[in-house]
Design a protein around this motif. Structure first.
Motif, PDB file in Angstrom:
ATOM      1  N   UNK A 148      -4.440  59.729 106.282  1.00  0.00           N
ATOM      2  CA  UNK A 148      -5.751  59.978 105.680  1.00  0.00           C
ATOM      3  C   UNK A 148      -5.601  60.881 104.458  1.00  0.00           C
ATOM      4  N   UNK A 149      -5.892  60.367 103.268  1.00  0.00           N
ATOM      5  CA  UNK A 149      -5.794  61.213 102.072  1.00  0.00           C
ATOM      6  C   UNK A 149      -6.965  62.195 102.023  1.00  0.00           C
ATOM      7  N   UNK A 150      -6.648  63.469 101.916  1.00  0.00           N
ATOM      8  CA  UNK A 150      -7.693  64.493 101.880  1.00  0.00           C
ATOM      9  C   UNK A 150      -7.907  65.043 100.480  1.00  0.00           C
ATOM     10  N   UNK A 151      -7.040  64.667  99.548  1.00  0.00           N
ATOM     11  CA  UNK A 151      -7.174  65.123  98.172  1.00  0.00           C
ATOM     12  C   UNK A 151      -6.475  64.156  97.248  1.00  0.00           C
ATOM     13  N   UNK A 152      -6.771  64.279  95.967  1.00  0.00           N
ATOM     14  CA  UNK A 152      -6.141  63.424  94.968  1.00  0.00           C
ATOM     15  C   UNK A 152      -6.067  64.197  93.654  1.00  0.00           C
ATOM     16  N   UNK A 153      -5.000  63.964  92.908  1.00  0.00           N
ATOM     17  CA  UNK A 153      -4.828  64.587  91.592  1.00  0.00           C
ATOM     18  C   UNK A 153      -4.086  63.585  90.706  1.00  0.00           C
ATOM     19  N   UNK A 154      -4.325  63.676  89.404  1.00  0.00           N
ATOM     20  CA  UNK A 154      -3.674  62.795  88.437  1.00  0.00           C
ATOM     21  C   UNK A 154      -2.901  63.667  87.461  1.00  0.00           C
ATOM     22  N   UNK A 155      -1.635  63.310  87.192  1.00  0.00           N
ATOM     23  CA  UNK A 155      -0.838  64.069  86.235  1.00  0.00           C
ATOM     24  C   UNK A 155      -1.427  63.911  84.830  1.00  0.00           C
ATOM     25  N   UNK A 156      -1.130  64.866  83.951  1.00  0.00           N
ATOM     26  CA  UNK A 156      -1.685  64.824  82.589  1.00  0.00           C
ATOM     27  C   UNK A 156      -1.327  63.552  81.842  1.00  0.00           C
ATOM     28  N   UNK A 157      -0.113  63.009  82.106  1.00  0.00           N
ATOM     29  CA  UNK A 157       0.301  61.785  81.433  1.00  0.00           C
ATOM     30  C   UNK A 157      -0.172  60.526  82.172  1.00  0.00           C
ATOM     31  N   UNK A 158      -0.884  60.702  83.258  1.00  0.00           N
ATOM     32  CA  UNK A 158      -1.466  59.615  84.075  1.00  0.00           C
ATOM     33  C   UNK A 158      -0.422  58.694  84.690  1.00  0.00           C
ATOM     34  N   UNK A 159       0.823  59.142  84.780  1.00  0.00           N
ATOM     35  CA  UNK A 159       1.867  58.331  85.372  1.00  0.00           C
ATOM     36  C   UNK A 159       1.969  58.531  86.888  1.00  0.00           C
TER      37      UNK A 159
END
Length: 64
Positions: free
Chosen positions: A51-62
């Motif tokens: 179960x994913x409880x969080x999400x983040x995207x790197x600055x370069x979106x990779x």
């Protein structure tokens, strides 16, 4: 403003640096929804092992 249906029990939201994609962690069905902000639709539902409880995207979106 538009409501975009995603998976069950969304717990976290993160946008990429351009704002063209939004990622939503859905804890109850172990998925990550990818939403295109261009047309306000879910373009992918990615299965996760837990179960994913969080999400983040790197600055370069990779990396999500």
């Amino acid at each position: 403003m538009t409501t975009v249906p995603v998976g069950t029990q969304p717990t976290s939201v993160a946008a990429n640096a351009t704002g063209l994609e939004v990622h939503v962690a859905n804890a109850a069905d172990n998925t990550l929804s990818v939403i295109s902000t261009v047309n306000d639709t879910v373009v992918a539902a990615i299965g996760t092992l837990f179960a994913p409880l969080g999400v983040a995207v790197s600055r370069d979106a990779l990396r999500v």
